[in-house]
Design a protein around this motif. Structure first.
Motif, PDB file in Angstrom:
ATOM      1  N   GLY A  61      33.835  43.364  66.206  1.00  0.00           N
ATOM      2  CA  GLY A  61      35.208  43.120  66.537  1.00  0.00           C
ATOM      3  C   GLY A  61      35.363  42.089  67.484  1.00  0.00           C
ATOM      4  O   GLY A  61      36.267  41.017  67.742  1.00  0.00           O
ATOM      5  N   HIS A  62      34.482  42.061  68.778  1.00  0.00           N
ATOM      6  CA  HIS A  62      34.507  41.095  69.794  1.00  0.00           C
ATOM      7  C   HIS A  62      34.235  39.659  69.237  1.00  0.00           C
ATOM      8  O   HIS A  62      34.738  38.665  69.756  1.00  0.00           O
ATOM      9  CB  HIS A  62      33.672  41.747  70.728  1.00  0.00           C
ATOM     10  N   ALA A 103      40.322  30.602  61.583  1.00  0.00           N
ATOM     11  CA  ALA A 103      41.506  31.112  60.897  1.00  0.00           C
ATOM     12  C   ALA A 103      40.990  32.515  60.046  1.00  0.00           C
ATOM     13  O   ALA A 103      41.771  33.368  59.733  1.00  0.00           O
ATOM     14  CB  ALA A 103      42.193  30.234  60.216  1.00  0.00           C
ATOM     15  N   VAL A 104      39.836  32.371  59.601  1.00  0.00           N
ATOM     16  CA  VAL A 104      39.474  33.417  58.548  1.00  0.00           C
ATOM     17  C   VAL A 104      37.954  33.874  59.411  1.00  0.00           C
ATOM     18  O   VAL A 104      37.032  33.097  59.646  1.00  0.00           O
ATOM     19  CB  VAL A 104      39.087  33.020  57.219  1.00  0.00           C
ATOM     20  N   VAL A 105      37.771  35.167  59.134  1.00  0.00           N
ATOM     21  CA  VAL A 105      36.378  35.744  59.547  1.00  0.00           C
ATOM     22  C   VAL A 105      36.052  36.425  58.281  1.00  0.00           C
ATOM     23  O   VAL A 105      36.451  37.431  57.578  1.00  0.00           O
ATOM     24  CB  VAL A 105      36.527  36.665  60.595  1.00  0.00           C
ATOM     25  N   HIS A 106      34.584  35.978  58.017  1.00  0.00           N
ATOM     26  CA  HIS A 106      33.869  36.415  56.648  1.00  0.00           C
ATOM     27  C   HIS A 106      33.202  37.434  56.927  1.00  0.00           C
ATOM     28  O   HIS A 106      32.016  37.410  58.139  1.00  0.00           O
ATOM     29  CB  HIS A 106      33.246  35.399  55.914  1.00  0.00           C
ATOM     30  N   LEU A 107      33.134  38.675  56.607  1.00  0.00           N
ATOM     31  CA  LEU A 107      32.665  39.811  57.049  1.00  0.00           C
ATOM     32  C   LEU A 107      31.460  40.497  56.215  1.00  0.00           C
ATOM     33  O   LEU A 107      31.707  40.700  54.863  1.00  0.00           O
ATOM     34  CB  LEU A 107      33.701  41.118  57.549  1.00  0.00           C
ATOM     35  N   HIS A 108      30.470  41.291  56.580  1.00  0.00           N
ATOM     36  CA  HIS A 108      29.534  41.919  56.046  1.00  0.00           C
ATOM     37  C   HIS A 108      29.388  43.208  56.778  1.00  0.00           C
ATOM     38  O   HIS A 108      29.829  43.230  57.951  1.00  0.00           O
ATOM     39  CB  HIS A 108      28.036  41.357  55.830  1.00  0.00           C
ATOM     40  N   ASP A 146      36.921  46.799  60.063  1.00  0.00           N
ATOM     41  CA  ASP A 146      38.199  45.857  59.915  1.00  0.00           C
ATOM     42  C   ASP A 146      39.121  46.392  61.127  1.00  0.00           C
ATOM     43  O   ASP A 146      39.977  45.747  61.766  1.00  0.00           O
ATOM     44  CB  ASP A 146      38.712  46.499  58.619  1.00  0.00           C
ATOM     45  N   ASP A 147      38.841  47.959  61.465  1.00  0.00           N
ATOM     46  CA  ASP A 147      39.852  48.548  62.472  1.00  0.00           C
ATOM     47  C   ASP A 147      39.236  47.904  63.626  1.00  0.00           C
ATOM     48  O   ASP A 147      40.314  47.639  64.480  1.00  0.00           O
ATOM     49  CB  ASP A 147      39.340  50.047  62.517  1.00  0.00           C
ATOM     50  N   ALA A 148      38.079  47.847  64.013  1.00  0.00           N
ATOM     51  CA  ALA A 148      37.602  46.957  65.020  1.00  0.00           C
ATOM     52  C   ALA A 148      38.130  45.667  65.285  1.00  0.00           C
ATOM     53  O   ALA A 148      38.561  44.931  66.284  1.00  0.00           O
ATOM     54  CB  ALA A 148      36.137  47.165  65.290  1.00  0.00           C
ATOM     55  N   VAL A 149      38.137  44.887  64.216  1.00  0.00           N
ATOM     56  CA  VAL A 149      38.451  43.264  64.140  1.00  0.00           C
ATOM     57  C   VAL A 149      39.878  43.349  64.356  1.00  0.00           C
ATOM     58  O   VAL A 149      40.538  42.622  65.213  1.00  0.00           O
ATOM     59  CB  VAL A 149      38.217  42.848  62.791  1.00  0.00           C
ATOM     60  N   GLU A 179      41.764  45.227  66.079  1.00  0.00           N
ATOM     61  CA  GLU A 179      42.012  45.957  67.383  1.00  0.00           C
ATOM     62  C   GLU A 179      41.924  44.897  68.459  1.00  0.00           C
ATOM     63  O   GLU A 179      42.571  44.815  69.462  1.00  0.00           O
ATOM     64  CB  GLU A 179      40.986  46.961  67.841  1.00  0.00           C
ATOM     65  N   HIS A 180      40.715  43.764  68.187  1.00  0.00           N
ATOM     66  CA  HIS A 180      40.248  42.927  69.256  1.00  0.00           C
ATOM     67  C   HIS A 180      41.187  41.524  68.824  1.00  0.00           C
ATOM     68  O   HIS A 180      41.185  40.687  69.481  1.00  0.00           O
ATOM     69  CB  HIS A 180      38.937  42.726  69.139  1.00  0.00           C
ATOM     70  N   THR A 181      41.553  41.379  67.682  1.00  0.00           N
ATOM     71  CA  THR A 181      42.116  40.008  67.264  1.00  0.00           C
ATOM     72  C   THR A 181      43.753  40.024  67.206  1.00  0.00           C
ATOM     73  O   THR A 181      44.290  41.110  67.163  1.00  0.00           O
ATOM     74  CB  THR A 181      41.526  39.471  65.817  1.00  0.00           C
ATOM     75  N   GLU A 182      44.189  38.720  67.352  1.00  0.00           N
ATOM     76  CA  GLU A 182      45.904  38.519  66.868  1.00  0.00           C
ATOM     77  C   GLU A 182      46.112  38.514  65.495  1.00  0.00           C
ATOM     78  O   GLU A 182      47.286  39.180  65.213  1.00  0.00           O
ATOM     79  CB  GLU A 182      46.347  37.289  67.766  1.00  0.00           C
ATOM     80  N   ASN A 183      45.757  37.624  64.726  1.00  0.00           N
ATOM     81  CA  ASN A 183      46.158  37.225  63.519  1.00  0.00           C
ATOM     82  C   ASN A 183      45.343  36.847  62.617  1.00  0.00           C
ATOM     83  O   ASN A 183      45.385  36.407  61.462  1.00  0.00           O
ATOM     84  CB  ASN A 183      47.295  36.319  63.696  1.00  0.00           C
ATOM     85  N   ILE A 184      43.946  36.963  62.779  1.00  0.00           N
ATOM     86  CA  ILE A 184      42.851  36.465  61.860  1.00  0.00           C
ATOM     87  C   ILE A 184      42.916  36.854  60.592  1.00  0.00           C
ATOM     88  O   ILE A 184      43.154  38.262  60.377  1.00  0.00           O
ATOM     89  CB  ILE A 184      41.537  36.385  62.749  1.00  0.00           C
TER      90      ILE A 184
END
Length: 280
Positions: free
Chosen positions: A39-40, A51-56, A75-78, A80-85
């Motif tokens: 998330g951080h 603009a995009v974050v690719h996650l495993h 996803d919940d952490a992302v 919580e910590h991001t604006e609009n990614i």
């Protein structure tokens, strides 16, 4: 996408692959593994220009997992910590049952994008990702049902054939978005000639993302920018900043490619602009 797209000033979408599922902190201690760390990291790459974050997703011991619950935690952490990614989940994997490959698509809400590997490839010394057409079709169908845009991952020339095959079997929403991947093994050999062949061999109207593994990340990002494509960087694909020097963070790699785009006078897309370009 082409050199003309670069000249016309089309914005550049930067994707950050922040963790991956192969190597971990043993390769670079700055790789985020827990949901909170990811998330951080997502917040930092968004601030840097991604603009995009690719996650495993990973288990507590760092091993990869396809668990819906773990993706949900991330996803919940992302969020919580991001604006609009834009959140993009990986469905790629080696040696995992086909049914497990669907699990990253089942978070609430679903990711806006998800990867879709276009065919078989070798991983490590004894494993192969089969990615049968049946699996590709079933993953695509669930993405379509849940409103998720597929990111078609093209690891070699044969996978470009499979893109055309998928378009014959399924009605993909425009624009088709393909990530062209260059590196060792069964990936497309990383040469400028192969890069030009790959982009010229895509379906008409397709957008492309550029991914060079390891030391190829920077030069292939440069070619992606100049030839009107988009780029992916991050510690999943490259743990070094330069030869012999580990990267300090995913954001460091994003900041470098953003600076490069600035020198080449290419605007970097915000998440909102990326949604318009990708028609999310």
């Amino acid at each position: 996408m082409s050199y003309e797209a670069y000249l016309s000033g089309d914005p550049l979408i930067v994707t950050a692959a922040v963790t991956g599922g192969v190597h971990g902190k043993e390769a670079n201690p700055n790789i985020p593994e827990t949901a909170e760390e990811i998330g951080h990291a997502a917040a930092a790459v968004e601030e840097a220009g991604a603009a995009v974050v690719h996650l495993h997703a990973r288990k507590p011991n760092g091993e990869r997992t396809f668990s819906t619950e773990r993706f949900q935690e991330i996803d919940d952490a992302v969020r919580e910590h991001t604006e609009n990614i834009i959140i993009q989940h990986s469905t790629g994997g080696t040696g995992a049952p086909d049914e497990d490959r669907h699990l990253p698509l089942r978070t609430d809400p679903p990711p806006e994008m998800a990867s879709l590997d276009m065919g078989p490839l070798n991983r490590y010394d004894h494993l192969t990702s089969e990615n049968t057409r049946g699996l590709v079709d079933s993953l695509h169908d669930e993405m379509e049902e849940r409103g998720i845009k597929p990111e078609l991952e093209v690891f070699n020339d044969g996978h470009r054939n499979e893109v055309f095959g998928l378009l014959e079997r399924r009605d993909l929403a425009d624009p088709v978005y393909a990530t062209l991947i260059f590196g060792p093994g069964t990936l497309t050999p990383p040469t400028p000639r192969n890069f030009l062949t790959a982009i010229e061999g895509l379906p008409d109207g397709a957008l492309f993302n550029t991914l060079g593994f390891g030391k190829h990340q920077l030069p292939f990002s440069s070619m992606g920018i100049v030839f009107g494509g988009h780029v992916r960087v991050g510690l999943e694909d490259n743990v070094y900043y330069r030869r012999g020097e580990l990267a300090e963070s995913n954001a460091q790699l994003v900041r470098r490619v953003v600076r490069l785009a600035g020198e080449l006078e290419r605007e970097v897309a915000s998440p909102a602009q990326a949604r318009e370009i990708l028609e999310l």
